[in-house]
Write a protein that holds these residues in place. Structure first.
Motif, PDB file in Angstrom:
ATOM      1  N   ASP A 175     -77.715   4.222  51.074  1.00 42.75           N
ATOM      2  CA  ASP A 175     -77.495   4.324  52.397  1.00 42.75           C
ATOM      3  C   ASP A 175     -78.690   5.187  53.048  1.00 42.75           C
ATOM      4  OD1 ASP A 175     -75.239   3.022  52.220  1.00 42.75           O
ATOM      5  OD2 ASP A 175     -74.035   4.584  51.862  1.00 42.75           O
ATOM      6  N   GLN A 176     -79.614   5.677  52.509  1.00 46.14           N
ATOM      7  CA  GLN A 176     -80.479   6.310  53.047  1.00 46.14           C
ATOM      8  C   GLN A 176     -82.050   6.045  52.489  1.00 46.14           C
ATOM      9  OE1 GLN A 176     -80.366  10.643  52.334  1.00 46.14           O
ATOM     10  NE2 GLN A 176     -78.481  10.104  51.099  1.00 46.14           N
ATOM     11  N   LYS A 177     -82.161   4.682  52.071  1.00 48.11           N
ATOM     12  CA  LYS A 177     -83.204   4.249  51.219  1.00 48.11           C
ATOM     13  C   LYS A 177     -84.556   3.895  52.047  1.00 48.11           C
ATOM     14  CE  LYS A 177     -83.444   0.747  47.740  1.00 48.11           C
ATOM     15  NZ  LYS A 177     -82.773  -0.562  47.050  1.00 48.11           N
ATOM     16  N   LYS A 178     -84.530   3.652  53.301  1.00 54.41           N
ATOM     17  CA  LYS A 178     -85.198   3.759  54.326  1.00 54.41           C
ATOM     18  C   LYS A 178     -86.148   5.042  54.505  1.00 54.41           C
ATOM     19  CE  LYS A 178     -86.743   1.644  58.583  1.00 54.41           C
ATOM     20  NZ  LYS A 178     -86.046   2.054  60.179  1.00 54.41           N
ATOM     21  N   GLU A 179     -85.331   5.643  54.800  1.00 54.69           N
ATOM     22  CA  GLU A 179     -85.807   7.171  54.902  1.00 54.69           C
ATOM     23  C   GLU A 179     -86.231   7.668  53.779  1.00 54.69           C
ATOM     24  OE1 GLU A 179     -82.738   6.170  55.842  1.00 54.69           O
ATOM     25  OE2 GLU A 179     -82.487   6.191  58.012  1.00 54.69           O
ATOM     26  N   ALA A 180     -85.680   7.332  52.534  1.00 50.80           N
ATOM     27  CA  ALA A 180     -86.342   7.665  51.390  1.00 50.80           C
ATOM     28  C   ALA A 180     -87.588   7.197  51.043  1.00 50.80           C
ATOM     29  CB  ALA A 180     -85.305   7.326  50.233  1.00 50.80           C
ATOM     30  N   LYS A 181     -88.012   6.185  51.286  1.00 51.97           N
ATOM     31  CA  LYS A 181     -89.249   5.399  51.259  1.00 51.97           C
ATOM     32  C   LYS A 181     -90.351   6.413  52.006  1.00 51.97           C
ATOM     33  CE  LYS A 181     -87.864   0.756  50.014  1.00 51.97           C
ATOM     34  NZ  LYS A 181     -87.896  -0.693  50.301  1.00 51.97           N
ATOM     35  N   ALA A 182     -89.887   6.486  53.237  1.00 51.51           N
ATOM     36  CA  ALA A 182     -90.893   7.261  54.089  1.00 51.51           C
ATOM     37  C   ALA A 182     -91.072   8.748  53.498  1.00 51.51           C
ATOM     38  CB  ALA A 182     -90.242   7.397  55.543  1.00 51.51           C
ATOM     39  N   ARG A 183     -90.179   9.381  53.257  1.00 52.29           N
ATOM     40  CA  ARG A 183     -90.377  10.973  52.547  1.00 52.29           C
ATOM     41  C   ARG A 183     -91.047  10.791  51.234  1.00 52.29           C
ATOM     42  NH1 ARG A 183     -87.463  16.358  53.473  1.00 52.29           N
ATOM     43  NH2 ARG A 183     -88.449  17.508  51.856  1.00 52.29           N
ATOM     44  N   ALA A 184     -90.842   9.763  50.311  1.00 53.85           N
ATOM     45  CA  ALA A 184     -91.253   9.851  49.109  1.00 53.85           C
ATOM     46  C   ALA A 184     -92.878   9.451  49.200  1.00 53.85           C
ATOM     47  CB  ALA A 184     -90.709   8.518  48.232  1.00 53.85           C
ATOM     48  N   ARG A 185     -92.897   8.738  50.226  1.00 55.50           N
ATOM     49  CA  ARG A 185     -94.740   8.406  50.364  1.00 55.50           C
ATOM     50  C   ARG A 185     -95.205   9.740  50.826  1.00 55.50           C
ATOM     51  NH1 ARG A 185     -97.621   4.414  55.061  1.00 55.50           N
ATOM     52  NH2 ARG A 185     -99.453   5.348  54.484  1.00 55.50           N
ATOM     53  N   ASP A 186     -94.570  10.337  51.657  1.00 51.54           N
ATOM     54  CA  ASP A 186     -95.295  11.767  51.928  1.00 51.54           C
ATOM     55  C   ASP A 186     -95.483  12.543  50.938  1.00 51.54           C
ATOM     56  OD1 ASP A 186     -95.988  13.564  54.375  1.00 51.54           O
ATOM     57  OD2 ASP A 186     -94.516  14.850  52.996  1.00 51.54           O
ATOM     58  N   PHE A 187     -94.108  12.629  50.162  1.00 49.00           N
ATOM     59  CA  PHE A 187     -94.135  13.523  49.046  1.00 49.00           C
ATOM     60  C   PHE A 187     -95.305  13.164  48.169  1.00 49.00           C
ATOM     61  CE2 PHE A 187     -92.281  14.644  44.583  1.00 49.00           C
ATOM     62  CZ  PHE A 187     -92.177  15.964  44.947  1.00 49.00           C
ATOM     63  N   ARG A 188     -95.398  11.927  47.649  1.00 53.53           N
ATOM     64  CA  ARG A 188     -96.555  11.300  46.717  1.00 53.53           C
ATOM     65  C   ARG A 188     -97.972  11.701  47.304  1.00 53.53           C
ATOM     66  NH1 ARG A 188     -93.928   6.275  47.380  1.00 53.53           N
ATOM     67  NH2 ARG A 188     -95.594   5.501  48.183  1.00 53.53           N
ATOM     68  N   GLU A 189     -98.043  11.380  48.557  1.00 51.44           N
ATOM     69  CA  GLU A 189     -99.472  11.438  48.808  1.00 51.44           C
ATOM     70  C   GLU A 189     -99.998  12.982  49.419  1.00 51.44           C
ATOM     71  OE1 GLU A 189     -99.976   8.640  51.875  1.00 51.44           O
ATOM     72  OE2 GLU A 189     -99.584   6.868  50.434  1.00 51.44           O
ATOM     73  N   GLN A 190     -99.091  13.576  49.922  1.00 49.42           N
ATOM     74  CA  GLN A 190     -99.416  14.937  50.547  1.00 49.42           C
ATOM     75  C   GLN A 190     -98.839  16.041  49.711  1.00 49.42           C
ATOM     76  OE1 GLN A 190    -101.214  15.281  53.234  1.00 49.42           O
ATOM     77  NE2 GLN A 190    -101.097  12.958  53.861  1.00 49.42           N
ATOM     78  N   ARG A 191     -97.512  16.104  49.337  1.00 47.20           N
ATOM     79  CA  ARG A 191     -96.992  17.387  48.823  1.00 47.20           C
ATOM     80  C   ARG A 191     -97.161  17.484  47.140  1.00 47.20           C
ATOM     81  NH1 ARG A 191     -96.217  20.714  52.299  1.00 47.20           N
ATOM     82  NH2 ARG A 191     -94.400  21.669  51.323  1.00 47.20           N
ATOM     83  N   ILE A 192     -97.113  16.370  46.338  1.00 44.46           N
ATOM     84  CA  ILE A 192     -97.448  16.526  45.171  1.00 44.46           C
ATOM     85  C   ILE A 192     -99.058  16.900  44.915  1.00 44.46           C
ATOM     86  CG2 ILE A 192     -97.832  15.408  42.958  1.00 44.46           C
ATOM     87  CD1 ILE A 192     -95.300  13.596  43.332  1.00 44.46           C
ATOM     88  N   PRO A 193     -99.840  16.238  45.603  1.00 43.94           N
ATOM     89  CA  PRO A 193    -101.199  16.936  45.379  1.00 43.94           C
ATOM     90  C   PRO A 193    -101.148  18.117  45.870  1.00 43.94           C
ATOM     91  CG  PRO A 193    -101.320  14.639  45.928  1.00 43.94           C
ATOM     92  CD  PRO A 193     -99.930  14.981  45.954  1.00 43.94           C
ATOM     93  N   LYS A 194    -100.769  18.778  46.881  1.00 45.33           N
ATOM     94  CA  LYS A 194    -100.937  20.207  47.537  1.00 45.33           C
ATOM     95  C   LYS A 194    -100.108  21.187  46.462  1.00 45.33           C
ATOM     96  CE  LYS A 194    -100.220  22.843  51.494  1.00 45.33           C
ATOM     97  NZ  LYS A 194     -99.869  23.030  52.908  1.00 45.33           N
ATOM     98  N   PHE A 195     -99.086  20.707  45.996  1.00 40.64           N
ATOM     99  CA  PHE A 195     -98.500  21.699  44.771  1.00 40.64           C
ATOM    100  C   PHE A 195     -99.236  21.736  43.553  1.00 40.64           C
ATOM    101  CE2 PHE A 195     -94.603  21.453  47.549  1.00 40.64           C
ATOM    102  CZ  PHE A 195     -94.124  22.690  47.359  1.00 40.64           C
ATOM    103  N   LEU A 196     -99.650  20.766  43.207  1.00 35.99           N
ATOM    104  CA  LEU A 196    -100.370  20.550  41.803  1.00 35.99           C
ATOM    105  C   LEU A 196    -101.886  21.220  41.995  1.00 35.99           C
ATOM    106  CD1 LEU A 196     -99.226  17.209  40.040  1.00 35.99           C
ATOM    107  CD2 LEU A 196     -98.043  19.566  40.217  1.00 35.99           C
ATOM    108  N   ASP A 197    -102.214  21.040  43.174  1.00 38.88           N
ATOM    109  CA  ASP A 197    -103.870  21.943  43.414  1.00 38.88           C
ATOM    110  C   ASP A 197    -103.405  23.360  43.304  1.00 38.88           C
ATOM    111  OD1 ASP A 197    -104.934  19.370  43.920  1.00 38.88           O
ATOM    112  OD2 ASP A 197    -105.373  19.810  46.062  1.00 38.88           O
ATOM    113  N   TYR A 198    -102.472  23.865  43.826  1.00 44.32           N
ATOM    114  CA  TYR A 198    -101.971  25.047  43.627  1.00 44.32           C
ATOM    115  C   TYR A 198    -101.892  25.607  42.200  1.00 44.32           C
ATOM    116  CZ  TYR A 198     -99.451  29.316  44.098  1.00 44.32           C
ATOM    117  OH  TYR A 198     -98.980  30.501  44.030  1.00 44.32           O
ATOM    118  N   PHE A 199    -100.968  24.954  41.646  1.00 43.37           N
ATOM    119  CA  PHE A 199    -100.803  25.376  40.210  1.00 43.37           C
ATOM    120  C   PHE A 199    -101.851  25.116  39.427  1.00 43.37           C
ATOM    121  CE2 PHE A 199     -96.245  24.266  41.470  1.00 43.37           C
ATOM    122  CZ  PHE A 199     -95.913  25.771  41.575  1.00 43.37           C
ATOM    123  N   GLU A 200    -102.517  24.347  39.438  1.00 49.81           N
ATOM    124  CA  GLU A 200    -103.919  24.004  38.658  1.00 49.81           C
ATOM    125  C   GLU A 200    -104.715  25.139  38.976  1.00 49.81           C
ATOM    126  OE1 GLU A 200    -104.635  21.852  36.429  1.00 49.81           O
ATOM    127  OE2 GLU A 200    -106.524  22.295  35.888  1.00 49.81           O
ATOM    128  N   GLY A 201    -104.907  25.645  40.122  1.00 52.29           N
ATOM    129  CA  GLY A 201    -105.736  26.854  40.578  1.00 52.29           C
ATOM    130  C   GLY A 201    -105.264  28.016  39.745  1.00 52.29           C
TER     131      GLY A 201
END
Lengths: 240, 240
Positions: free
Chosen positions: B126-152
């Motif tokens: 019931d929130q799949k459309k919104e999930a796709k939008a949020r997941a895209r942001d998570f994949r493209e922005q958030r995962i790299p930002k957090f992993l850059d941090y932890f790798e550092g």
């Protein structure tokens, strides 16, 4: 005299930095709000994740204590609570305060997501429809669930005085004050309706506001007013 | 013999309980996973917020230590880390571990919200459309930002051995293992693409997996496989 603490946080908004400011103000310890000084912003950014920083922070607030950088709001409060008498002395009480603070952090994150449910990289206006849906769930389900919990904590506390933990003020009380204030700013209609159900929390809010150091702070220019750059934002279409 | 710890967490999923299980398993301390016992669920619910509980928890996981209940994942790890040699002895190191764990908690919460961006009270469908939008942001922005941090964090750590903090394993390493495993389960394409950029984190993941106690745990039935009841869910439409 001790070197003042340096608080590293964005200027112009209360945000998560406010939970730290309230603890510093109540404790009456000297601190410098670095970003509010001339030329403070580059200093803030460098301290967060400059190449030379051994303990970088993912995001502010960060407290600089001598050479030590301490990040994450609840972690800063864990440190300040122990050092400045804003937490119990025994480990069990310290952990209980930390648990409550982390639960406050959870609702604060959810409050943020009411206006940014899809992405922090998009404007509110570009996710307004989703924000309305998320805010409705937050108002109807999440605020009551969290406030039921915190009211229960205050009611069950065997210590006198109406605090969350024991018989003395802790940093958790300061944060509950800020939570109730923030929710009341962002969701005035909802909170006016809910207030009678949470006598313990609203009494605690009033009690904290009357502490001499807190009251002086709230009257000062150091207290930045709530605004739409912070976590708690007043968008009338998100309240009902 | 010491009374075993009791871990109070939902049965059938890893969830946030898994960060605690990994610490208990690595430390080799006896514990009972209460909800997995016959009749364990009512016991779990009563311990969380039964009328008699002085320190109720908003949500599991909760660790029961004698009569003491400790809630909030990072708080449980703060306790276990100090008690079982999974954190530095000095306060500065303890706070640094806690800061990192809280930042892990932040990305874990965001990972959860990729499949539930509007409400935990609605089905994913019931929130799949919104999930796709949020997941895209998570994949493209958030995962790299957090992993850059932890790798550092791993790269800057002056201690030998490739750990996050100092020269010995801490609970933060165990949690980073779980984070990388969880993200790799939920977002296999994204993580396959990102892996070469994070040699320190992936080496740490492998190193943790090879610890004798952790390896034995991962092979046992006590390790519940990742599934779509947990935080990290494999919905192919959310990965690209």
């Amino acid at each position: 005299m001790m070197t003042p603490y340096q608080l590293l946080y964005w200027d112009g908004l209360q945000g998560r930095g406010e939970f730290v400011r309230l603890a510093l103000e109540e404790a009456g310890v000297p601190y410098v709000d670095v970003a509010r000084l001339k030329g403070g912003m580059p200093k803030l950014t460098a301290a967060l994740d400059g190449e030379q920083v051994e303990h970088p922070s993912f995001a502010p607030p960060v407290l600089k204590v001598g050479d030590q950088l301490i990040g994450q709001t609840a972690n800063i409060l864990l440190f300040l609570g122990a050092k400045h008498g804003l937490a119990p002395r025994a480990q069990e009480g310290r952990l209980w305060c930390n648990q409550l603070q982390l639960t406050i952090a959870d609702i604060v994150a959810e409050a943020h997501d009411t206006h940014h449910p899809i992405s922090t990289n998009l404007y509110y206006e570009d996710q307004k429809k989703e924000a309305k849906a998320r805010a409705r769930d937050f108002r109807e389900q999440r605020i009551p669930k969290f406030l039921d919990y915190f009211e229960g904590v205050v009611q069950r506390n065997p210590g006198r005085g109406g605090y969350a933990v024991g018989s003395r003020l802790t940093y958790v009380d300061l944060s509950l004050f800020q939570l109730i204030e923030g929710l009341s700013y962002a969701f005035p209609k909802t909170m006016a309706r809910l207030a009678p159900s949470y006598p313990g929390l609203f009494a605690l809010r009033d009690k904290v506001a009357q502490r001499p150091n807190v009251a002086a702070y709230l009257r000062s220019k150091r207290r930045i007013p709530f605004n739409e750059s912070g976590i708690f934002r007043q968008y009338p279409e998100l309240d009902k």
